[in-house]
Design a protein around this motif. Structure first.
Motif, PDB file in Angstrom:
ATOM      1  N   VAL A  14       0.847  -1.188   0.000  1.00  0.00           N
ATOM      2  CA  VAL A  14       0.000   0.000   0.000  1.00  0.00           C
ATOM      3  C   VAL A  14       0.883   1.238   0.000  1.00  0.00           C
ATOM      4  O   VAL A  14       0.679   2.170  -0.764  1.00  0.00           O
ATOM      5  CB  VAL A  14      -0.940   0.011   1.226  1.00  0.00           C
ATOM      6  N   SER A  15       1.882   1.235   0.879  1.00  0.00           N
ATOM      7  CA  SER A  15       2.887   2.289   0.967  1.00  0.00           C
ATOM      8  C   SER A  15       4.085   1.681   1.690  1.00  0.00           C
ATOM      9  O   SER A  15       4.031   0.510   2.105  1.00  0.00           O
ATOM     10  CB  SER A  15       2.346   3.516   1.718  1.00  0.00           C
ATOM     11  N   GLU A  16       5.138   2.459   1.872  1.00  0.00           N
ATOM     12  CA  GLU A  16       6.330   1.903   2.499  1.00  0.00           C
ATOM     13  C   GLU A  16       6.002   1.302   3.859  1.00  0.00           C
ATOM     14  O   GLU A  16       5.505   1.985   4.759  1.00  0.00           O
ATOM     15  CB  GLU A  16       7.407   2.985   2.667  1.00  0.00           C
ATOM     16  N   GLY A  17       6.238  -0.001   3.992  1.00  0.00           N
ATOM     17  CA  GLY A  17       6.022  -0.706   5.254  1.00  0.00           C
ATOM     18  C   GLY A  17       4.577  -1.041   5.566  1.00  0.00           C
ATOM     19  O   GLY A  17       4.285  -1.605   6.612  1.00  0.00           O
ATOM     20  N   VAL A  18       3.647  -0.719   4.692  1.00  0.00           N
ATOM     21  CA  VAL A  18       2.225  -0.993   4.908  1.00  0.00           C
ATOM     22  C   VAL A  18       1.719  -1.852   3.747  1.00  0.00           C
ATOM     23  O   VAL A  18       1.966  -1.537   2.584  1.00  0.00           O
ATOM     24  CB  VAL A  18       1.399   0.314   4.998  1.00  0.00           C
ATOM     25  N   TYR A  19       0.992  -2.920   4.091  1.00  0.00           N
ATOM     26  CA  TYR A  19       0.571  -3.890   3.080  1.00  0.00           C
ATOM     27  C   TYR A  19      -0.880  -4.285   3.309  1.00  0.00           C
ATOM     28  O   TYR A  19      -1.399  -4.189   4.411  1.00  0.00           O
ATOM     29  CB  TYR A  19       1.455  -5.143   3.155  1.00  0.00           C
ATOM     30  N   GLN A  20      -1.520  -4.752   2.250  1.00  0.00           N
ATOM     31  CA  GLN A  20      -2.857  -5.308   2.377  1.00  0.00           C
ATOM     32  C   GLN A  20      -2.770  -6.792   2.069  1.00  0.00           C
ATOM     33  O   GLN A  20      -2.267  -7.195   1.016  1.00  0.00           O
ATOM     34  CB  GLN A  20      -3.847  -4.648   1.427  1.00  0.00           C
ATOM     35  N   ALA A  28      -9.928  -8.954   3.434  1.00  0.00           N
ATOM     36  CA  ALA A  28      -8.667  -8.219   3.385  1.00  0.00           C
ATOM     37  C   ALA A  28      -8.410  -7.552   4.724  1.00  0.00           C
ATOM     38  O   ALA A  28      -9.349  -7.225   5.458  1.00  0.00           O
ATOM     39  CB  ALA A  28      -8.708  -7.169   2.278  1.00  0.00           C
ATOM     40  N   LEU A  29      -7.149  -7.363   5.031  1.00  0.00           N
ATOM     41  CA  LEU A  29      -6.756  -6.608   6.221  1.00  0.00           C
ATOM     42  C   LEU A  29      -5.432  -5.933   5.958  1.00  0.00           C
ATOM     43  O   LEU A  29      -4.657  -6.357   5.105  1.00  0.00           O
ATOM     44  CB  LEU A  29      -6.698  -7.489   7.467  1.00  0.00           C
ATOM     45  N   THR A  30      -5.207  -4.852   6.690  1.00  0.00           N
ATOM     46  CA  THR A  30      -3.970  -4.099   6.529  1.00  0.00           C
ATOM     47  C   THR A  30      -2.948  -4.601   7.538  1.00  0.00           C
ATOM     48  O   THR A  30      -3.266  -4.827   8.703  1.00  0.00           O
ATOM     49  CB  THR A  30      -4.223  -2.595   6.730  1.00  0.00           C
ATOM     50  N   VAL A  31      -1.714  -4.776   7.060  1.00  0.00           N
ATOM     51  CA  VAL A  31      -0.606  -5.233   7.890  1.00  0.00           C
ATOM     52  C   VAL A  31       0.344  -4.069   8.071  1.00  0.00           C
ATOM     53  O   VAL A  31       0.748  -3.435   7.094  1.00  0.00           O
ATOM     54  CB  VAL A  31       0.135  -6.420   7.231  1.00  0.00           C
ATOM     55  N   ASN A  32       0.686  -3.787   9.313  1.00  0.00           N
ATOM     56  CA  ASN A  32       1.562  -2.672   9.696  1.00  0.00           C
ATOM     57  C   ASN A  32       0.838  -1.346   9.488  1.00  0.00           C
ATOM     58  O   ASN A  32      -0.348  -1.312   9.179  1.00  0.00           O
ATOM     59  CB  ASN A  32       2.904  -2.707   8.983  1.00  0.00           C
ATOM     60  N   GLY A  33       1.512  -0.260   9.672  1.00  0.00           N
ATOM     61  CA  GLY A  33       0.862   1.038   9.580  1.00  0.00           C
ATOM     62  C   GLY A  33       0.193   1.379  10.911  1.00  0.00           C
ATOM     63  O   GLY A  33       0.138   0.569  11.831  1.00  0.00           O
ATOM     64  N   ASP A  34      -0.330   2.570  11.007  1.00  0.00           N
ATOM     65  CA  ASP A  34      -0.927   3.057  12.248  1.00  0.00           C
ATOM     66  C   ASP A  34      -2.139   2.237  12.665  1.00  0.00           C
ATOM     67  O   ASP A  34      -3.100   2.108  11.912  1.00  0.00           O
ATOM     68  CB  ASP A  34      -1.346   4.531  12.093  1.00  0.00           C
ATOM     69  N   GLY A  35      -2.077   1.678  13.857  1.00  0.00           N
ATOM     70  CA  GLY A  35      -3.220   0.986  14.431  1.00  0.00           C
ATOM     71  C   GLY A  35      -3.522  -0.381  13.862  1.00  0.00           C
ATOM     72  O   GLY A  35      -4.528  -0.986  14.217  1.00  0.00           O
TER      73      GLY A  35
END
Length: 139
Positions: A14-20, A28-35
Motif C-alpha cells: 500500500v505504501s512503504e512498510g504498509v501492506y494489504q 482483506a486486512l492491513t498489515v503494519n501502519g498506524d493501528g
C-alpha cells in the motif's frame, strides 16, 4: 510434481512498510501502519485463532461460554536471527453454573490437549518446524 496450495494469501504494498493481505474469498486486512496488526501479531492471532476454534467447538456443544478469551504471547528474539521464543496460549474460559456448564468445563483440558497434539494446524506447523521456501518471480 508440485503440490497445489490449499491456502494462500496475497500481500500487496500500500505504501512503504504498509501492506494489504487478501484471500481468495475477498477478505482483506492491513498489515503494519498506524493501528494495524504487525506481522508478528498476526502470527500470534493465527495461533490463538486456530486453537480457539478447536476448543470452542469441543466445549461449546455442551454450553455457551460466558467468557471466551484466548491470549497468545511470546518474546521476539534476535539471537541466531529474528524469531519468537516462549510462545504461550492462555485460555480464559467461563461457563455457566449447572450440568451443561459442568460438561463444558470437563471438556476444556481434553480440548486444549487435542488441539495442541493433533488438531491446530498453526501450532503444529510452528512446533514441527516446517521449512519455508522463497521464490522470486518477475511479473
Amino acid at each position: 510434481m508440485t503440490d497445489t496450495p490449499t491456502h494462500a494469501v496475497t500481500l500487496t504494498r500500500v505504501s512503504e512498510g504498509v501492506y494489504q493481505a487478501s484471500n481468495g474469498r475477498g477478505a482483506a486486512l492491513t498489515v503494519n501502519g498506524d493501528g494495524n496488526f504487525s506481522a508478528v501479531e498476526l502470527l500470534l492471532a493465527a495461533l490463538a485463532g486456530c486453537t480457539s476454534v478447536d476448543v470452542d467447538v469441543m466445549t461449546g456443544r455442551r454450553a455457551e461460554p460466558e467468557v471466551f478469551e484466548v491470549v497468545a504471547s511470546g518474546t521476539k528474539s534476535a539471537e541466531g536471527g529474528n524469531h519468537m521464543t516462549g510462545l504461550q496460549v492462555r485460555f480464559r474460559l467461563r461457563f455457566p453454573e449447572g450440568p451443561d456448564g459442568d460438561k463444558a468445563r470437563a471438556r476444556i483440558a481434553p480440548a486444549v490437549k487435542a488441539s495442541h497434539d493433533r488438531d491446530c494446524t498453526v501450532s503444529r506447523t510452528i512446533e514441527l518446524g516446517t521449512p519455508v521456501t522463497f521464490a522470486i518471480e518477475t511479473p
